[in-house]
Design a protein around this motif. Structure first.
Motif, PDB file in Angstrom:
ATOM      1  N   GLN A 200       0.805  -1.230   0.000  1.00  0.00           N
ATOM      2  CA  GLN A 200       0.000   0.000   0.000  1.00  0.00           C
ATOM      3  C   GLN A 200       0.836   1.277   0.000  1.00  0.00           C
ATOM      4  O   GLN A 200       0.338   2.338  -0.368  1.00  0.00           O
ATOM      5  CB  GLN A 200      -0.908   0.015   1.240  1.00  0.00           C
ATOM      6  CG  GLN A 200      -1.935  -1.111   1.275  1.00  0.00           C
ATOM      7  CD  GLN A 200      -2.773  -1.110   2.545  1.00  0.00           C
ATOM      8  OE1 GLN A 200      -2.747  -0.164   3.322  1.00  0.00           O
ATOM      9  NE2 GLN A 200      -3.519  -2.179   2.756  1.00  0.00           N
ATOM     10  N   GLY A 219      -5.234  -1.056   7.115  1.00  0.00           N
ATOM     11  CA  GLY A 219      -4.541   0.070   6.506  1.00  0.00           C
ATOM     12  C   GLY A 219      -3.106   0.112   6.999  1.00  0.00           C
ATOM     13  O   GLY A 219      -2.860   0.066   8.206  1.00  0.00           O
ATOM     14  N   ARG A 250      -1.801   6.590   8.510  1.00  0.00           N
ATOM     15  CA  ARG A 250      -2.367   5.311   8.061  1.00  0.00           C
ATOM     16  C   ARG A 250      -3.063   5.557   6.732  1.00  0.00           C
ATOM     17  O   ARG A 250      -3.763   6.560   6.566  1.00  0.00           O
ATOM     18  CB  ARG A 250      -3.378   4.777   9.075  1.00  0.00           C
ATOM     19  CG  ARG A 250      -4.040   3.461   8.622  1.00  0.00           C
ATOM     20  CD  ARG A 250      -5.171   3.034   9.544  1.00  0.00           C
ATOM     21  NE  ARG A 250      -4.671   2.702  10.866  1.00  0.00           N
ATOM     22  CZ  ARG A 250      -5.258   3.086  12.001  1.00  0.00           C
ATOM     23  NH1 ARG A 250      -6.338   3.827  11.964  1.00  0.00           N
ATOM     24  NH2 ARG A 250      -4.753   2.749  13.168  1.00  0.00           N
ATOM     25  N   ASP A 252      -5.862   4.837   3.879  1.00  0.00           N
ATOM     26  CA  ASP A 252      -7.212   4.268   3.849  1.00  0.00           C
ATOM     27  C   ASP A 252      -7.476   3.598   2.503  1.00  0.00           C
ATOM     28  O   ASP A 252      -6.594   3.521   1.637  1.00  0.00           O
ATOM     29  CB  ASP A 252      -8.267   5.333   4.170  1.00  0.00           C
ATOM     30  CG  ASP A 252      -8.401   6.386   3.072  1.00  0.00           C
ATOM     31  OD1 ASP A 252      -7.829   6.173   1.973  1.00  0.00           O
ATOM     32  OD2 ASP A 252      -9.067   7.406   3.305  1.00  0.00           O
TER      33      ASP A 252
END
Lengths: 505, 179
Positions: A200, A219, A250, A252
């Motif tokens: 991510q 996340g 973090r 999302d």
């Protein structure tokens, strides 16, 4: 009492309809008359058989029946799967062993692990190139840590500490992919630009120390403990930010970065050098339900039920447990399978600070503070508090003189009652060399050591633990601890009384 | 030597059969010590859990029921302590010890169930309905009384008589079974 009256009263009692005074009269009759007891025994058998007959009929009427052949077939499938799993493990090990036979090329990182760690390494090498040997990594190496904690050092001076479960790939001398796991990186000035990619995020170091949570289904997070980093999200729209010391983000589902509370305590930053300290749970923090193991051995605790970390005026952050089975509060400790070998030789120590709820004793028999054993089995070593006496009590798997012959648990009981609602330091030490165990309250030894005769000399079956309840199937209200617990420590050796005393200060 | 002896699949199978075969006896034993308390199911479950955990301690060929009753008695005593704290009625410790020391009835669960079925078959439909009303989960004597236009009290008296009769019938059936 004539036979008719007797039978009538027995049946009323079994129906729960006999007044207390008449129960006492019935007891007198049963104690005095063997014939009455025989009649009682037969009526109880009838009552029980009628209950079973009707319960089973009601169950059958509402249950979809699975043919035994199907159950057997499922079991065979499971066995095949296990066998295939074992085969896969052997193949993997073979690949590693084969790679070790080759002459090493220049590795770019080496690592060490905490005791009991379990990991696999695979290497991608081009034709003509050689794979690294031993605990070393090169470009193309993939390290999967299934258990424990690992500390790696790159040639550039970058230091990384990862906790299981973790999947890390080396992409280049200054670039790694953290596909899954919790990792902490310390990057010296000469290695500025070192980057970490998760599914991510990409984190590029700007001369710093930082931690990353890359847990599947969550996340991913970045926490900067020193200096600065540049963070770019890969998800959907994506977003880039520069974070400074004390900041955390973090990502999302849309790829946007959200400010979250900075939390350095969630990361293990070094392997433990403490003698015998296997696990240490301070409950200062948790993330995605995991509270870290400060010993550095990676035995993070997983909060269960409504267990939560709360702030206590005296001790700061602690774990709060309701003591109710309906809530299932506990902290599960996994990944300690290698401890048995150590335990078999030296013993163990469990220590904790506790503050039991003043109403926790209601309906309780024994509140487990810590239980360690195989899942679903009685704990091999446990520390708890007896409701009836308030004494700190432990159970050790083994046998002792004077115990019932069918018992395989030795009870180690103290002689000082713990006061509810007051922080108290409690401990049990198990000396497996001298075959004795003893409990402590606020640093003071409780009575004389209890002798334990060990059954066999193999390793104790110890695969996981629980804080706040037992490890076995006795999932009852009276086996939960209700109150606050803090600073739980597990050692693979018996601490001395002076050491216990020091911990209680 | 391993800490726990390795389980022999054949012995394990025998142990499981013993546990299964004696559930009725075990249940009746626990009920007898607990006056039919609603906690019986919990104690039986707990006893079974301990029996399973201690399976490696049991020697096949020795008396399983004696072994199981010993563990059950221990669990009943634990439950008894809790029940006392809840100010609920229990037998005295002496009574529990006396009852726990009785020889178990020698017939197997299967034999008793077969005898019960035979005895129930001899009842009139009305009496069988009364037994059903008392023992079928979700039904009650009150519902049955309303259905047949009688009072719950009179049905209780009738039910006592029926069960006493069933007890004698079972005893007779079991005593007359072929050796």
């Amino acid at each position: 009492m004539n036979p008719s009256d007797l039978e009538s009263k027995i049946l009323q009692m079994l129906d729960g309809e006999l007044p207390a005074g008449e129960v006492a009269a019935l007891e007198v009759e049963l104690l005095a008359n063997a014939g009455s007891r025989g009649s009682y025994q037969e009526l109880v058998r009838l009552h029980s058989t009628l209950e079973v007959r009707h319960e089973s009929r009601a169950t059958i009427a509402h249950t979809k029946i699975v043919p035994i052949e199907r159950i057997m077939a499922r079991q065979r499938q499971r066995i095949v799967k296990v066998a295939l799993g074992a085969t896969a493990a052997i193949v993997l090990v073979s690949v590693i062993v084969l790679s070790l036979l080759k002459v090493p090329d220049a590795p770019i990182a080496s690592f060490r692990t905490s005791p009991g760690s379990l990991f696999t390494i695979t290497h991608e090498v081009a034709d003509g190139e050689e794979a690294p040997v031993g605990q070393e990594l090169a470009v193309g190496s993939r390290l999967r840590l299934q258990r424990g904690t690992l500390e790696g050092v790159f040639k550039s001076g970058v230091r990384v500490v990862v906790e299981a479960p973790c999947d890390l790939r080396v992409l280049a001398g200054d670039r790694v992919a953290l596909d899954e796991g919790v990792a902490w990186f310390e990057v010296p000035a000469k290695a500025i630009g070192f980057s970490v990619e998760t599914p991510q995020l990409t984190v590029i170091d700007l001369g710093t120390a930082f931690g990353i949570y890359a847990i599947a289904g969550e996340g991913h997070e970045v926490h900067v403990t020193r200096g600065a980093v540049e963070v770019t999200s890969h998800v959907e729209v994506g977003e880039a930010q520069t974070l400074q010391e004390g900041e955390a983000r973090r990502v999302d589902a849309l790829g946007e970065l959200h400010e979250i509370t900075f939390n350095v305590d969630g990361f293990t930053v070094a392997l433990s050098e403490c003698d015998g300290l296997v696990g240490h749970w301070e409950f200062e923090t948790h993330s995605v339900g995991l509270t870290p193991d400060s010993s550095g051995n990676g035995h993070s605790g997983r909060l269960q039920g409504s267990a939560e970390i709360v702030t206590d005026q005296e001790r700061g952050n602690v774990i709060s447990l309701s003591g109710l089975r309906s809530k299932g509060d506990a902290v599960d400790i996994d990944l300690i399978r290698e401890i048995p070998t150590l335990l078999a030789h030296r013993g163990a120590t469990l220590t904790a600070w506790i503050k039991r709820n003043s109403d926790d004793s209601a309906g309780h028999w024994f509140g487990y503070i810590v239980g360690l054993g195989a899942s679903g089995d009685i704990p091999v070593v446990s520390l708890g508090i007896s409701d009836a006496s308030g004494f700190v009590t432990g159970f050790i798997e083994g046998e002792t003189e004077g115990e019932a012959e069918d018992s395989d648990q030795v009870m180690v009981v103290g002689d000082t009652a713990v006061v509810d609602g007051v922080w108290t330091h409690v401990a049990i030490t198990y000396d497996r060399v001298n075959n004795e165990a003893i409990t402590y309250v606020d640093g003071a030894a409780q009575g004389s050591p209890t002798d334990i005769t060990i059954v066999g000399d193999g390793a104790l079956d110890w695969s996981f633990g629980k804080i706040g309840k037992t490890t076995d199937l006795s999932d009852r209200d009276d086996r939960f601890f209700g109150g606050l617990i803090d600073d739980v420590r597990l050692y693979d050796r018996p601490l001395g009384s002076d050491e216990i005393h020091a911990l209680s200060r | 030597m391993p800490f726990r002896k390795k389980e022999d699949p054949a012995e394990l199978q025998v142990y499981v059969k013993l546990m299964t075969k004696n559930q009725g006896n075990l249940r009746a034993f626990i009920i007898s010590l607990m006056q039919g308390s609603p906690d019986v199911a919990d104690v039986l479950q707990e006893t079974n859990a301990v029996l399973w955990q201690k399976r490696h301690k049991f020697e096949i060929g020795t008396n399983f029921l004696a072994w199981a009753f010993k563990i059950a008695r221990y669990e009943v005593m634990h439950q008894r302590d809790r029940t006392i704290r809840d100010h609920r009625l229990v037998f005295s410790a002496e009574m529990v010890e006396v009852l726990a020391g009785m020889d178990p009835l020698e017939e197997s669960d299967e034999e008793v169930m077969t005898a019960l079925d035979a005895c129930l078959a001899k009842l009139t439909e009305e009496k069988r309905q009364l037994v059903e009303a008392r023992y079928t989960p979700g039904r009650s004597l009150e519902q049955q009384a309303e259905q047949i236009g009688s009072s719950p009290g009179s049905l209780r008296v009738a039910l006592h008589r029926i069960r006493t009769g069933l007890k004698h019938c079972i005893k007779l059936t079991l005593s007359s079974r072929p050796a």
